[in-house]
Scaffold this motif. Structure first.
Motif, PDB file in Angstrom:
ATOM      1  N   LYS A  20       0.977  -0.955   0.319  1.00 11.46           N
ATOM      2  CA  LYS A  20       0.255  -0.067  -0.537  1.00 11.46           C
ATOM      3  C   LYS A  20       0.898   1.654  -0.245  1.00 11.46           C
ATOM      4  N   LYS A  21       0.498   2.358  -0.651  1.00  8.92           N
ATOM      5  CA  LYS A  21       0.704   3.305  -0.759  1.00  8.92           C
ATOM      6  C   LYS A  21       0.475   4.477  -1.055  1.00  8.92           C
ATOM      7  N   ILE A  22       0.602   5.433   0.240  1.00  8.73           N
ATOM      8  CA  ILE A  22      -0.052   6.540  -0.085  1.00  8.73           C
ATOM      9  C   ILE A  22       0.735   7.756   0.148  1.00  8.73           C
ATOM     10  N   ASP A  26      -2.040  12.745   1.725  1.00 12.58           N
ATOM     11  CA  ASP A  26      -2.661  11.310   2.626  1.00 12.58           C
ATOM     12  C   ASP A  26      -3.844  11.735   1.921  1.00 12.58           C
ATOM     13  N   THR A  29      -4.683   6.355  -2.095  1.00 15.78           N
ATOM     14  CA  THR A  29      -3.633   5.377  -1.871  1.00 15.78           C
ATOM     15  C   THR A  29      -3.187   4.750  -2.772  1.00 15.78           C
ATOM     16  N   GLU A 115       0.027  -3.721   4.396  1.00 15.56           N
ATOM     17  CA  GLU A 115       0.569  -1.774   4.370  1.00 15.56           C
ATOM     18  C   GLU A 115       1.739  -1.802   5.337  1.00 15.56           C
TER      19      GLU A 115
END
Length: 196
Positions: A20-22, A26, A29, A115
């Motif tokens: 998971k890339k945020i 923010d 995602t 995550e």
């Protein structure tokens, strides 16, 4: 998934992880597929194992796959890589075939990415398979590091080979020992000769 990095694989095994890339702000995602080769997988395992323990009565208990087992596997590989046969010792290689054997592994999915890498220890992976004994790929098992007098693939599982009838027949053959079955057959086929 601790493939030997010193072995010359036709295609090197990989561990893939959907992460998971945020975004920096923010509010977005995404998922990105990361790939780890045999050397890079050690760092992956170190990150994944950091929380792989159980707190019981104030004591921390390592779960089955833990740092001690990772260290043990690495030191065992080191010993095996340095091993040499004494002069005059012949090596015969029997290995398992005909079973789906995990080769590549993938954790997470594009829609359900990982995550934190410690989640790997509680995630059901998806595997790609090759021929082998269910544990060791036939490709690497057939190419033992010692020069073999004979190398034979026998249909069977990793531990099942220890009690496989064909394996014992091969060992008897290589030792020059007749099996009881062969002796019984020989006794039944002998002719009685009249010497009179």
């Amino acid at each position: 998934m601790m493939g030997n990095p010193n072995f010359k694989w036709k295609k090197q095994p990989e561990i893939r992880v959907w992460r998971k890339k945020i975004s920096e702000n923010d509010d977005d995602t995404s998922a990105e597929l990361e790939s780890f080769g045999l050397i890079e997988s050690i760092d992956l395992f170190n990150s994944a194992l950091k929380n792989n323990e159980l707190n019981y009565g104030g004591n921390k208990i390592a779960l089955p796959f833990n740092f001690a087992i990772l260290d043990w596997a690495a030191s065992t590989r080191e010993i095996l890589n340095k091993a040499q046969l004494p002069d005059g010792v012949s090596f015969y290689n029997i290995y398992g075939v005909s079973l789906d054997t995990p080769f590549d592994v993938c954790y997470g999915t594009e829609t359900s990415p990982i995550e934190d890498l410690s989640e790997i220890c509680q995630t059901m992976p998806e595997y790609t398979y090759v021929d082998g004994d269910g544990t060791v790929p036939a490709e690497s098992a057939a190419a033992a590091q010692f020069k073999a007098v004979a190398s034979v693939g026998v249909s069977g599982s990793h531990r099942g080979l220890l009690r496989d009838k064909r394996v014992f027949e091969l060992i008897q053959q290589w030792l020059g020992v007749e099996s009881k079955k062969a002796k019984r057959k020989q006794l039944r086929t002998r002719k009685v000769v009249d010497s009179g």
